[in-house]
Scaffold this motif. Structure first.
Motif, mmCIF file in Angstrom:
data_model
loop_
_atom_site.group_PDB
_atom_site.id
_atom_site.type_symbol
_atom_site.label_atom_id
_atom_site.label_comp_id
_atom_site.label_asym_id
_atom_site.label_seq_id
_atom_site.Cartn_x
_atom_site.Cartn_y
_atom_site.Cartn_z
ATOM 1 N N ARG A 154 0.850 -1.060 -0.111
ATOM 2 C CA ARG A 154 0.109 0.125 -0.109
ATOM 3 C C ARG A 154 0.916 1.339 -0.003
ATOM 4 O O ARG A 154 1.761 1.148 0.891
ATOM 5 C CB ARG A 154 -0.749 -0.139 1.416
ATOM 6 C CG ARG A 154 -1.641 1.426 1.754
ATOM 7 C CD ARG A 154 -2.328 1.156 2.958
ATOM 8 N NE ARG A 154 -3.437 0.669 2.497
ATOM 9 C CZ ARG A 154 -4.592 0.714 3.619
ATOM 10 N NH1 ARG A 154 -4.447 1.260 4.684
ATOM 11 N NH2 ARG A 154 -5.867 0.227 3.304
ATOM 12 N N ALA A 155 0.584 2.272 -0.885
ATOM 13 C CA ALA A 155 1.528 3.396 -0.996
ATOM 14 C C ALA A 155 1.519 4.092 0.420
ATOM 15 O O ALA A 155 0.392 4.177 1.001
ATOM 16 C CB ALA A 155 1.093 4.332 -2.321
ATOM 17 N N VAL A 156 2.332 4.816 0.814
ATOM 18 C CA VAL A 156 2.262 5.773 1.861
ATOM 19 C C VAL A 156 1.380 7.113 1.573
ATOM 20 O O VAL A 156 1.529 7.637 0.585
ATOM 21 C CB VAL A 156 3.694 6.279 2.355
ATOM 22 C CG1 VAL A 156 4.346 6.857 1.430
ATOM 23 C CG2 VAL A 156 3.506 6.827 3.645
ATOM 24 N N SER A 157 0.431 7.382 2.562
ATOM 25 C CA SER A 157 -0.085 8.587 2.209
ATOM 26 C C SER A 157 -0.397 9.214 3.719
ATOM 27 O O SER A 157 -0.519 8.412 4.825
ATOM 28 C CB SER A 157 -1.516 8.308 1.765
ATOM 29 O OG SER A 157 -2.356 7.638 2.494
ATOM 30 N N TYR A 158 -0.776 10.472 3.736
ATOM 31 C CA TYR A 158 -0.843 11.112 5.126
ATOM 32 C C TYR A 158 -2.166 10.715 5.514
ATOM 33 O O TYR A 158 -1.972 10.150 6.740
ATOM 34 C CB TYR A 158 -1.133 12.621 4.846
ATOM 35 C CG TYR A 158 -1.599 13.208 6.207
ATOM 36 C CD1 TYR A 158 -0.955 13.344 7.462
ATOM 37 C CD2 TYR A 158 -2.790 13.799 6.309
ATOM 38 C CE1 TYR A 158 -1.326 14.141 8.572
ATOM 39 C CE2 TYR A 158 -3.550 14.089 7.560
ATOM 40 C CZ TYR A 158 -2.680 14.385 8.649
ATOM 41 O OH TYR A 158 -2.974 14.759 9.731
ATOM 42 N N HIS A 159 -3.368 10.263 4.897
ATOM 43 C CA HIS A 159 -4.476 9.853 5.378
ATOM 44 C C HIS A 159 -4.197 8.378 6.191
ATOM 45 O O HIS A 159 -4.759 8.236 7.331
ATOM 46 C CB HIS A 159 -5.351 9.542 4.243
ATOM 47 C CG HIS A 159 -6.743 9.047 4.824
ATOM 48 N ND1 HIS A 159 -7.707 9.652 5.456
ATOM 49 C CD2 HIS A 159 -7.432 8.066 4.614
ATOM 50 C CE1 HIS A 159 -8.781 9.105 5.726
ATOM 51 N NE2 HIS A 159 -8.578 7.775 5.155
#
Length: 140
Positions: free
Chosen positions: A23-28
């Protein structure tokens, strides 16, 4: 005993250290993980450092207002920033988080990755640098 989790600032997946099913890193997503760890009673979270990670200081500072009790163990590498700058950043983040900052001093690591960051020191030199870094930090 205090238990810590970690914020996957390099992405997340079933197989650690690979992009398989990642899973790509994201702030959310980082915010979701931090809030879940906070609500589940974890004492804190590790924010790792490395070339494939988002910046630990920025991630921690962006998540403090989304959590209530969670401590943030921010990884810092001597030699990649000035000790006085690191001390000032830590003092600010600790005050703004009401004492929820912890520091993980990372003197070791993969020599090839460290060279990519501009740090061309062998093992003993990196630990001597960490000692100097912490001596200056404590005086700041």
């Amino acid at each position: 005993m205090e238990l810590f989790w970690f914020i996957p600032t390099h992405g997340d997946g079933r197989y650690l250290g690979t992009k398989e099913g990642a899973r790509a890193v994201s702030y959310h997503y980082c915010k979701q993980v931090a809030q879940a760890a906070d609500e589940l009673g974890y004492a804190g979270v590790l924010l790792p450092t490395g070339k494939s990670c988002e910046d630990a200081w920025i991630v921690a500072s962006s998540l403090i207002s989304s959590t209530d009790r969670l401590k943030f163990l921010v990884a810092a590498r001597p030699g990649l920033m000035m000790p006085t700058t690191a001390a000032r950043m830590a003092a600010t983040l600790d005050r703004f988080s009401k004492g929820r900052l912890l520091i993980n001093v990372v003197a070791g690591g993969d020599p090839i990755e460290l060279e990519g960051e501009g740090l061309f020191l062998d093992h003993d030199e990196r630990y001597a640098l960490a000692d100097e870094f912490l001596t200056i930090w404590r005086k700041e």
